[in-house]
Every structure is written in C-alpha cells, then in structure tokens.
Motif scaffolding. Sequence first.
Motif, PDB file in Angstrom:
ATOM      1  N   LEU A  40       5.405  -3.758  -7.581  1.00  0.00           N
ATOM      2  CA  LEU A  40       6.724  -3.229  -7.256  1.00  0.00           C
ATOM      3  C   LEU A  40       7.757  -3.826  -8.202  1.00  0.00           C
ATOM      4  O   LEU A  40       7.567  -4.930  -8.725  1.00  0.00           O
ATOM      5  CB  LEU A  40       7.111  -3.579  -5.811  1.00  0.00           C
ATOM      6  CG  LEU A  40       6.338  -2.907  -4.674  1.00  0.00           C
ATOM      7  CD1 LEU A  40       6.785  -3.490  -3.334  1.00  0.00           C
ATOM      8  CD2 LEU A  40       6.557  -1.399  -4.669  1.00  0.00           C
ATOM      9  N   THR A  41       8.862  -3.101  -8.395  1.00  0.00           N
ATOM     10  CA  THR A  41       9.966  -3.595  -9.218  1.00  0.00           C
ATOM     11  C   THR A  41      11.114  -4.015  -8.308  1.00  0.00           C
ATOM     12  O   THR A  41      11.465  -3.298  -7.373  1.00  0.00           O
ATOM     13  CB  THR A  41      10.461  -2.497 -10.187  1.00  0.00           C
ATOM     14  OG1 THR A  41       9.346  -2.061 -10.968  1.00  0.00           O
ATOM     15  CG2 THR A  41      11.552  -3.038 -11.101  1.00  0.00           C
ATOM     16  N   ALA A  42      11.689  -5.172  -8.613  1.00  0.00           N
ATOM     17  CA  ALA A  42      12.770  -5.704  -7.781  1.00  0.00           C
ATOM     18  C   ALA A  42      14.086  -4.992  -8.081  1.00  0.00           C
ATOM     19  O   ALA A  42      15.019  -5.572  -8.630  1.00  0.00           O
ATOM     20  CB  ALA A  42      12.914  -7.205  -8.002  1.00  0.00           C
ATOM     21  N   SER A  43      14.161  -3.722  -7.705  1.00  0.00           N
ATOM     22  CA  SER A  43      15.388  -2.952  -7.914  1.00  0.00           C
ATOM     23  C   SER A  43      16.419  -3.327  -6.856  1.00  0.00           C
ATOM     24  O   SER A  43      16.093  -3.913  -5.827  1.00  0.00           O
ATOM     25  CB  SER A  43      15.099  -1.453  -7.834  1.00  0.00           C
ATOM     26  OG  SER A  43      14.680  -1.116  -6.522  1.00  0.00           O
ATOM     27  N   SER A  44      17.660  -2.959  -7.105  1.00  0.00           N
ATOM     28  CA  SER A  44      18.741  -3.250  -6.157  1.00  0.00           C
ATOM     29  C   SER A  44      18.481  -2.571  -4.813  1.00  0.00           C
ATOM     30  O   SER A  44      18.715  -3.150  -3.751  1.00  0.00           O
ATOM     31  CB  SER A  44      20.082  -2.789  -6.733  1.00  0.00           C
ATOM     32  OG  SER A  44      21.128  -3.024  -5.826  1.00  0.00           O
ATOM     33  N   GLU A  45      17.955  -1.330  -4.860  1.00  0.00           N
ATOM     34  CA  GLU A  45      17.698  -0.584  -3.627  1.00  0.00           C
ATOM     35  C   GLU A  45      16.571  -1.234  -2.816  1.00  0.00           C
ATOM     36  O   GLU A  45      16.638  -1.310  -1.588  1.00  0.00           O
ATOM     37  CB  GLU A  45      17.343   0.867  -3.946  1.00  0.00           C
ATOM     38  CG  GLU A  45      18.476   1.689  -4.521  1.00  0.00           C
ATOM     39  CD  GLU A  45      18.763   1.369  -5.979  1.00  0.00           C
ATOM     40  OE1 GLU A  45      19.873   1.696  -6.450  1.00  0.00           O
ATOM     41  OE2 GLU A  45      17.894   0.766  -6.644  1.00  0.00           O
ATOM     42  N   LEU A  46      15.529  -1.701  -3.519  1.00  0.00           N
ATOM     43  CA  LEU A  46      14.431  -2.375  -2.829  1.00  0.00           C
ATOM     44  C   LEU A  46      14.928  -3.678  -2.190  1.00  0.00           C
ATOM     45  O   LEU A  46      14.597  -4.005  -1.049  1.00  0.00           O
ATOM     46  CB  LEU A  46      13.291  -2.664  -3.798  1.00  0.00           C
ATOM     47  CG  LEU A  46      12.063  -3.384  -3.216  1.00  0.00           C
ATOM     48  CD1 LEU A  46      10.780  -2.871  -3.855  1.00  0.00           C
ATOM     49  CD2 LEU A  46      12.154  -4.889  -3.399  1.00  0.00           C
ATOM     50  N   LEU A  47      15.769  -4.403  -2.942  1.00  0.00           N
ATOM     51  CA  LEU A  47      16.278  -5.668  -2.416  1.00  0.00           C
ATOM     52  C   LEU A  47      17.203  -5.457  -1.227  1.00  0.00           C
ATOM     53  O   LEU A  47      17.370  -6.355  -0.408  1.00  0.00           O
ATOM     54  CB  LEU A  47      16.989  -6.451  -3.524  1.00  0.00           C
ATOM     55  CG  LEU A  47      16.063  -7.017  -4.610  1.00  0.00           C
ATOM     56  CD1 LEU A  47      16.859  -7.718  -5.685  1.00  0.00           C
ATOM     57  CD2 LEU A  47      15.041  -7.980  -4.020  1.00  0.00           C
ATOM     58  N   GLU A  57       6.889 -11.156   3.138  1.00  0.00           N
ATOM     59  CA  GLU A  57       6.082 -11.881   2.155  1.00  0.00           C
ATOM     60  C   GLU A  57       5.157 -10.914   1.405  1.00  0.00           C
ATOM     61  O   GLU A  57       4.941 -11.060   0.192  1.00  0.00           O
ATOM     62  CB  GLU A  57       5.266 -12.945   2.900  1.00  0.00           C
ATOM     63  CG  GLU A  57       4.633 -14.001   2.012  1.00  0.00           C
ATOM     64  CD  GLU A  57       3.832 -14.986   2.853  1.00  0.00           C
ATOM     65  OE1 GLU A  57       3.904 -16.175   2.568  1.00  0.00           O
ATOM     66  OE2 GLU A  57       3.142 -14.550   3.797  1.00  0.00           O
ATOM     67  N   ASN A  58       4.633  -9.913   2.110  1.00  0.00           N
ATOM     68  CA  ASN A  58       3.759  -8.928   1.464  1.00  0.00           C
ATOM     69  C   ASN A  58       4.490  -8.164   0.368  1.00  0.00           C
ATOM     70  O   ASN A  58       3.942  -7.887  -0.702  1.00  0.00           O
ATOM     71  CB  ASN A  58       3.222  -7.931   2.504  1.00  0.00           C
ATOM     72  CG  ASN A  58       2.251  -8.581   3.467  1.00  0.00           C
ATOM     73  OD1 ASN A  58       1.683  -9.626   3.183  1.00  0.00           O
ATOM     74  ND2 ASN A  58       2.084  -7.975   4.636  1.00  0.00           N
ATOM     75  N   VAL A  59       5.749  -7.800   0.637  1.00  0.00           N
ATOM     76  CA  VAL A  59       6.544  -7.082  -0.365  1.00  0.00           C
ATOM     77  C   VAL A  59       6.833  -7.989  -1.557  1.00  0.00           C
ATOM     78  O   VAL A  59       6.740  -7.577  -2.716  1.00  0.00           O
ATOM     79  CB  VAL A  59       7.858  -6.558   0.256  1.00  0.00           C
ATOM     80  CG1 VAL A  59       8.768  -5.960  -0.808  1.00  0.00           C
ATOM     81  CG2 VAL A  59       7.554  -5.517   1.335  1.00  0.00           C
TER      82      VAL A  59
END
Length: 675
Positions: A79-86, A68-70
């Motif tokens: 933060l940007t919801a990039s594919s790597e982050l997801l 939830e924090n992320v």
Amino acid sequence: MEKNQYLEMFIDESTEHLQAMNDHLLKLETTPDDFSIINEVFRSAHTLKGMSATMGYEDLASLTHQMENVLDAIRNDKLTASSELLDVVFEAVDDLEAMVNDIAEGGEGKRDVQLVVAKLVKLEKGEGVDEVAATKELEKIDGNEAHVYDDFELTVLTQSKEQGFYAYQLDISLREDVILKAARVFMVFEVLEQVGEVIKSTPTVDQLEEENFDLTFSVTIVTKETEQDVHARVMKVSEIDQINITTINTDEQKYVQENSSNNEEKNTEKDKETSSTEVNNDKQVHEEKVTPSANKTIRVNIERLDSLMNLFEELVIDRGRLEQISKDLKSSELTETVEHMSRISGDLQNIILNMRMVPVEQVFNRFPRMVRGLAKDLNKKVNLDIIGAETELDRTVIDEIGDPLVHLLRNSMDHGVETPENRLKIGKPEESNITLKAYHSGNHVFIEVSDDGAGINREKVLQKAVSSGVVSEENGTSLTDKQVYELLFSSGLSTADEISDVSGRGVGLDVVKNKIESLGGNVSVNSTPNEGTIFSIQLPLTLSIISVMLVEVQAEIYAVPLSSIIETAIIKKEDIMAAHNQKVIDFRGSVVPLLNLTDFFDVPTTKEEDEYLSIVIVRKGEKMAALVVNSFIGQQEIVLKSLGKYLTNAFAISGATILGNGQVALIIDCNALIK
C-alpha cells in the motif's frame, strides 16, 4: 495480574505511544517513502497492542491489531501512504485515544469501531480509498452505528440471500414532537413483519419498548420487497421524520467477522519477530538496533508535587517570620543561621519549581493534527511550524493555556490565511504558513501565533467597534493601528450572525484575553495588511511564588507584583495635572493616570499627605498607571494564596499572602486596575 497496580503506568505509556503515532503519521504524510518513520509507527502500534492485550482490554488490542495490518502492508510496499489512506489510519488513532481516555476515566475502553475496522479491512484487501470512502453498509446514519451480527444472524442473512431475499438495514428517525415513541416503534415493527422478517434491532426490542433511546433506531430485515416499497410502507406510519435504507453486503460482513480471527492466527508468528527488522519487497532489509539507554527518570504523581509545593510555601512563610525575628533580636548568630537557611531554601525552591516545569510541547503536540483536519475542512493548504516546543512552563499554567491557543490557531486558520486560489492571485505561494513559537525572556514565557495571511482590516474592525459601542466614532479616528487591533479583544465586538473577517477575528478573543490575564499574563496583537498577523502571549513562569514590592497604604500593607512594575518614584504635589476629570502626571513624556490607593481601596486615613508623594508606575501592555502609596517597604518573595470562594469578586485583588510578622497583605491585580 492485579490490573489496578499497573493501570496508571498503562495509561501514561499508552498516551505516549498514541502521541508518537500521531507525530510520526504526520511526518509520514509528507515523506511517504521514509521506511524509518513507518517502522516507528508500527513499533508504537505493536507495543500498544501488546500492552492492551496484557491488561485485558481486548477491544483496544483488536483495533490496534487491525491498524497494524495496514501499517504492515505499507512497509511491505503493498500500500502507499497517501493522504486519503492516512485519513482512515488517523480515524483509527482517534478511536484508540477515545478508548484510552475511557479507561482513564474508570471505564473498560469499550467502543463501537465497526465502521473504521471495515475501512481498515478494505484497505488491507487492496481496495481503493474511494471504495473505502463509499462504504455504505457500515456508515453512521443519523447517529446510529451499523449493526454487528453474530454467527447465527449472519447465517440467516446469507441463506436468505441465496433464496432470493433482500437484506436491508433501516435507520429510522422519529419527529422531534413525537408523543408516544414506543407506540410508533410498535407500529413500525408491525408494518415490517407484514413485508418480511425482522432479524435484529438496535437498540434492542426491550430498550425500544421502555423508550430507552433518543429519536433514532435501526432495524435489519429480510424481505422480497424492493427498497422503494419498504420505504413507502414504513413512511405511512405517522410521526416518522426520515428513513435511510441500506442493502447489507453479507460477503463484506463475513469478511469483517472472519478477518480478525484469521489475522490473529497469521500474526502469531509475526509477533515473535522483533520490530527492529523490517523486510520490504524488492528492497533491502532494514535493520535497526535499539540500544536501551540507562533510565534516569521516574514517574511521579503530580499530586505529590502539589503537596510538596504546598509544604514549601509554608516554609517560605516561616522563613520570612524568622528573618523578621532575627532583625528584631539583632542576634548575629541567629542572623547568620537564618541567612544560611534562606540560601538553602532558595536552592530548594528552584529545585521544586524546576520539578514542576513541563515543556509546552505537551500542549503543542495536539495542534498539528488539529491544523491538518481544519485545513482539509476549509480547503486550505497550511503548514504549521512549531518553534521552541522544549520551552518549559509551570504545570499549573500549562493546564490552562490549551484552550486559548486553540482559539488563536482556529482564528488564524479560518480568517487569517487565504484560500490557495486567492494566494496565487496576489502572488503568494498557495501553501500558507502558521508559526507557533515559544521562548523564555526574563521571568516570563512568550508564546506567539503568527500567520502569513491577509492581516487585519483596520477599517472593518473600527467600523464594527463603533457600531458595537466599544469606541466612539470621534475617539476611533485618533487611534493608532495597533490600538485598533487591540479592540478585537473587547467583549461584544463581534456577532456570530454576520460571517466576515471581523466577526471571525472577534469571536472568542475576549475569552482568550480573560483567560490569559487570569493567569497573570497578557496578550497583544499586531498585523500588517497582506503580510500577516501576530498574536503574542506573555505568561509568568510560575503562579504560586512571586516577587513583589511591599508598600504601605496608610496603616495597611499591600503587595504589587514586580512583573507589573516599571519603576518607583517620588513626585511633588505640584506635578499633578488634570485631564478629562482624571488626575495625571507626566512620566517621561507620557501622560499617566494617577490613582491614590487610599481612596481607591477606601483605607482609613491615619497619615496626612505631605508635599511629596510616593508612586509606583505599573504597566499592562502599552497602558500605564501611577499608584500613590504612603511608603515603600521593599522587595520580597511571597506565597500567593487564594482569597477563597467567598471573596471571588474582590475587585483589583488577585490574592493574599502572610508576611513574616504574621500579618496578611493583599496582592494588587494591576491588570484590573489599568483596565
């Protein structure tokens, strides 16, 4: 609170929230700036956290809170919801699903999630995804999870570092042919105690002494020796296969430990806010008002529906019995009452069957995640298009079709669609399309898995079929393209040791065919070179009550499912011909094999054949057969009953039913007959 009272509801709602998170995260990956999607994911996570905490599943609540924090950082533009982050967020969702499944199976939802928590913490701190991926101190090595340190152990590690010591985690694997595991562990500890001090071991020392571990174990030590020296000294112990040494980052460990409690305090106030108001830096306030709709549904345990269905099946049998009695007695009042009862029970049957109908969406929902992960593994760009997810099927059928569809989708991913480079070379867009489509047609549901890939290579399939003995070389040349493609469903066509288009196409497809046919359906394939392939599955709406044609075979009665029948006919004996030692007839220009059920089922002969024969034309895919019977009784709805565990090998018989006069009639499996 009595936990068991709410457990079933908790599992159902948790599963729904996890599915919603999966769906919305996939959408977020394609539209990372859509704040409404981020809010939906956050809301599901927030609700799941609250439910878990209320039920006492602290591990589940803690991981959801960290995730939830992320999500909060994403919606606040930190933060940007990039594919790597997801990828990391999806990893957390997978762990949450595993924990909920453990609870559903009677566990406490415990799971070691330190690795994914460390990654989430790094993301929240703003560290790059590359740095997160490179996290070594908490990586799994040879199946061992990294250690979790308590306050005392962390203090020892920190103070040792300040005094010039190194802190290492050693992940040690013993050889498979090791004889005395505990003795080797003892020798390792003896060596380590000569070079430093052992702080912790996983499994514990007691478990290691009792050999209560596989071949791997982990040890944390503090020492002034270098990694190379420690490695060399431990490797002198015989029967050790491998050692991986990781330097422990005490700052990171402290952050992981402290972060959870700090964030819990920080979010106490945040949790009081409604998740419908979202504030973003340099952006307007997003407000969403959720108006609760009147709840018109209730959750019903599927076992109750099964019991209701079983009772109704008995009612259908008694209905048939009453209809028979009314015909025999020729009482107008009884006939009128039975007809009225038949109409009402017919309506009741429709209601019960509709109650058991479930959207195929329940199965389809898990495939976008699977396709996303497999596409990354195969370095392919794939778009999965789902059509008709609202199409409904009986729950018993839904439970069985998941695995066959996984086979077909993996088949399309692995061997159907090309790599982006190859697609660009031949003028196709680099992103391939796989379509999963479901629709109703008559009393059947059709499910299609299609791709816009390379198609099936006829020559390779035929060559493999001939070499595998599936078809002779002589017969192979006369087969149409579609008949060649159907060979892919043959058992033993492919071997796993030769990786090619054919081997991939054949692995598991015979399993798919057998499973679908066991459900009373069939599967076919068609393909166009360089344009793609379509697998089509036909399934009955329900398996328990079916429409049949009752026929007489000598003195016995058999039931032929209407779904398999093309038509019935009367032929003359002189119309029967012979081809390849097989009796055949000419049916509307097609040569159809003739099968006399009296001979096939070895029924005692009580009636002599006359000049005319009654036949039932049945079909399976494009293949047909003509079944010779003595007479037609008529169409009827019957209850399909299993033959039980003692008669599982009865060939060409799919079950039995009880007729109105109390007689048992066997149900013919036309698919098996034609095959």
